[in-house]
Design a protein around this motif. Structure first.
Motif, short mmCIF file in Angstrom:
data_model
loop_
_atom_site.label_atom_id
_atom_site.label_comp_id
_atom_site.label_asym_id
_atom_site.label_seq_id
_atom_site.Cartn_x
_atom_site.Cartn_y
_atom_site.Cartn_z
N LEU A 1 0.84 -1.20 0.00
CA LEU A 1 0.00 0.00 0.00
C LEU A 1 0.87 1.25 0.00
O LEU A 1 0.64 2.20 -0.75
CB LEU A 1 -0.91 -0.02 1.23
N LEU A 2 1.91 1.23 0.84
CA LEU A 2 2.84 2.35 0.92
C LEU A 2 3.67 2.47 -0.35
O LEU A 2 3.93 3.58 -0.84
CB LEU A 2 3.74 2.17 2.14
N ALA A 3 4.08 1.34 -0.91
CA ALA A 3 4.86 1.38 -2.16
C ALA A 3 4.05 2.01 -3.28
O ALA A 3 4.60 2.76 -4.12
CB ALA A 3 5.30 -0.03 -2.55
N GLY A 4 2.74 1.73 -3.32
CA GLY A 4 1.90 2.35 -4.34
C GLY A 4 1.86 3.86 -4.19
O GLY A 4 1.93 4.60 -5.19
N ASP B 1 21.39 16.31 6.59
CA ASP B 1 21.01 16.78 5.26
C ASP B 1 19.50 16.66 5.05
O ASP B 1 18.87 15.68 5.46
CB ASP B 1 21.73 15.97 4.17
N ARG B 2 18.93 17.65 4.37
CA ARG B 2 17.50 17.60 4.06
C ARG B 2 17.27 16.75 2.81
O ARG B 2 18.10 16.71 1.91
CB ARG B 2 16.95 19.01 3.86
N VAL B 3 16.13 16.09 2.80
CA VAL B 3 15.81 15.17 1.70
C VAL B 3 14.44 15.52 1.13
O VAL B 3 13.68 16.31 1.70
CB VAL B 3 15.83 13.71 2.17
N ASP B 4 14.13 14.92 -0.01
CA ASP B 4 12.88 15.21 -0.71
C ASP B 4 11.74 14.29 -0.30
O ASP B 4 10.57 14.69 -0.32
CB ASP B 4 13.09 15.10 -2.23
N VAL B 5 12.07 13.05 0.05
CA VAL B 5 11.04 12.08 0.42
C VAL B 5 11.54 11.23 1.58
O VAL B 5 12.66 10.70 1.54
CB VAL B 5 10.68 11.14 -0.76
N ILE B 6 10.72 11.11 2.61
CA ILE B 6 10.93 10.15 3.69
C ILE B 6 9.78 9.17 3.61
O ILE B 6 8.61 9.56 3.60
CB ILE B 6 10.95 10.84 5.06
N VAL B 7 10.10 7.90 3.55
CA VAL B 7 9.08 6.86 3.51
C VAL B 7 9.35 5.88 4.65
O VAL B 7 10.50 5.55 4.92
CB VAL B 7 9.07 6.14 2.13
N THR B 8 8.29 5.47 5.34
CA THR B 8 8.54 4.61 6.50
C THR B 8 7.34 3.73 6.83
O THR B 8 6.19 4.18 6.81
CB THR B 8 8.92 5.45 7.75
N ASN B 9 7.64 2.47 7.10
CA ASN B 9 6.67 1.51 7.63
C ASN B 9 7.21 1.09 8.99
O ASN B 9 7.83 0.03 9.13
CB ASN B 9 6.55 0.31 6.69
N PRO B 10 6.97 1.91 10.02
CA PRO B 10 7.57 1.63 11.33
C PRO B 10 6.77 0.58 12.08
O PRO B 10 5.61 0.29 11.75
CB PRO B 10 7.47 2.99 12.03
N PRO B 11 7.35 0.00 13.14
CA PRO B 11 6.55 -0.84 14.03
C PRO B 11 5.38 -0.03 14.59
O PRO B 11 5.57 1.12 15.00
CB PRO B 11 7.54 -1.21 15.13
N LEU C 1 3.93 7.77 5.56
CA LEU C 1 3.99 6.87 6.71
C LEU C 1 2.75 5.98 6.71
O LEU C 1 1.63 6.46 6.55
CB LEU C 1 4.06 7.68 8.00
N VAL C 2 2.95 4.68 6.87
CA VAL C 2 1.82 3.75 6.94
C VAL C 2 1.60 3.31 8.38
O VAL C 2 2.57 3.11 9.13
CB VAL C 2 2.04 2.53 6.00
N GLN C 3 0.32 3.18 8.77
CA GLN C 3 0.01 2.76 10.13
C GLN C 3 -1.41 2.20 10.17
O GLN C 3 -2.17 2.30 9.21
CB GLN C 3 0.12 3.92 11.10
N SER C 4 -1.76 1.64 11.33
CA SER C 4 -3.08 1.09 11.56
C SER C 4 -3.94 2.08 12.34
O SER C 4 -3.43 2.91 13.12
CB SER C 4 -2.97 -0.22 12.34
N SER C 5 -5.25 1.94 12.18
CA SER C 5 -6.18 2.78 12.93
C SER C 5 -6.12 2.50 14.44
O SER C 5 -6.52 3.36 15.23
CB SER C 5 -7.61 2.55 12.43
#
Length: 216
Positions: free
Chosen positions: A18-21, A93-103, A150-154
Motif C-alpha cells: 500500500l505504501l509502495a503504491g 542533510d535535508r531530503v525530498d522524500v521520507i518513507v517509512t513503515n515503522p513498528p 507513513l503507513v500505520q493502523s487505525s
C-alpha cells in the motif's frame, strides 16, 4: 521485485505494498529519498526504480541491514544501506522524500523489544513509540516541498499522527485507506486493545498512508 527475506526480518505484507503504491505516485526522479525501518528494502528499491537520485535505507537490526543490501543488489539498484536508530545514521542533510513503515503494533509494555522477531512489530502500549518520534524528527529533515509517507493502523491513532505532523508545519492528508480484518497478531491482542480503548467491537482495522508535505 525479487526479495530475499532473512530469518528475523519482517516479511513485506499488504501495508508495505500500500505504501509502495503511494510512493510510486510521488515525483521520484532526481529525488533524495530516505527509507526508515527498511526491513527487506522493498520501499528503498521502489524509490531507486523510480530514478531517485540518492536512496538511503535505514534499519536498526543487523539482519535488516544485510537483507536490504542483498535485495538492492538482486534488483540491480543502487541503495545506500545504513544500520542505526531512525535518522541517527543519516546526518542532518535535508531530503525530498521520507518513507517509512515503522513498528506500530500495541504491546503489553512500553519497553521496546530486543528479540528480532518482535522488533519490527511491537511499539509500546499505544503502538506509537516510533510513530511519535518520526513525527517529531522528520519534518525538519524535509527540503521545501519535501514529503513524508507513513503507513500505520487505525488502532494506533490516525488523527493523532495527522495532528502531530500539522503541528510541525506540514500539509497533511490521508492518501490511501485499506479496511480489513485484524491480522493474527492484533487478533490475539484484541481483548487488550479493547481494554485500552484502541479497538471497537468489530475485529477490523483500517491501514492508511499518511502524507505530510513541507510547504515551499
Amino acid at each position: 521485485m525479487r526479495l530475499l527475506r532473512l530469518p528475523g526480518v519482517h516479511r513485506p505484507r499488504s501495508d508495505t505494498w500500500l505504501l509502495a503504491g503511494a510512493l510510486g505516485r510521488e515525483r521520484l526522479e532526481g529525488a533524495r529519498v530516505v527509507d526508515l525501518c527498511t526491513g527487506t528494502g522493498a520501499l528503498a528499491i521502489t524509490a531507486a526504480r523510480g530514478r531517485a537520485e540518492a536512496v538511503t535505507a535505514v534499519d536498526l537490526t543487523r539482519r535488516g541491514w544485510l537483507a536490504a543490501r542483498i535485495n538492492a543488489a538482486l534488483n540491480g539498484v543502487r541503495v545506500r544501506v545504513r544500520r542505526g536508530d531512525l535518522f541517527e545514521p543519516v546526518g542532518d542533510d535535508r531530503v525530498d522524500v521520507i518513507v517509512t513503515n515503522p513498528p506500530y503494533v500495541p504491546a503489553e509494555t512500553d519497553t521496546l523489544p530486543r528479540h528480532r522477531a518482535a522488533v519490527a512489530l511491537d511499539a509500546g502500549r499505544d503502538g506509537r513509540a516510533l510513530i511519535d518520534r518520526i513525527c517529531r524528527e522528520a519534518p525538519s529533515r524535509l527540503a521545501p516541498g519535501g514529503v513524508i509517507l507513513l503507513v500505520q493502523s487505525s488502532v494506533c491513532g490516525i488523527e493523532t499522527t495527522c495532528r502531530a505532523l500539522r503541528t510541525q508545519g506540514l500539509e497533511v492528508e490521508v492518501v490511501e485507506r485499506q479496511r480489513g480484518p485484524l491480522g493474527p497478531i492484533l487478533r490475539a491482542r484484541a481483548p487488550m486493545l479493547r481494554d485500552r480503548g484502541l479497538l471497537g467491537d468489530r475485529d477490523e482495522e483500517e491501514v492508511v498512508v499518511v502524507r505530510g508535505r513541507r510547504p515551499g
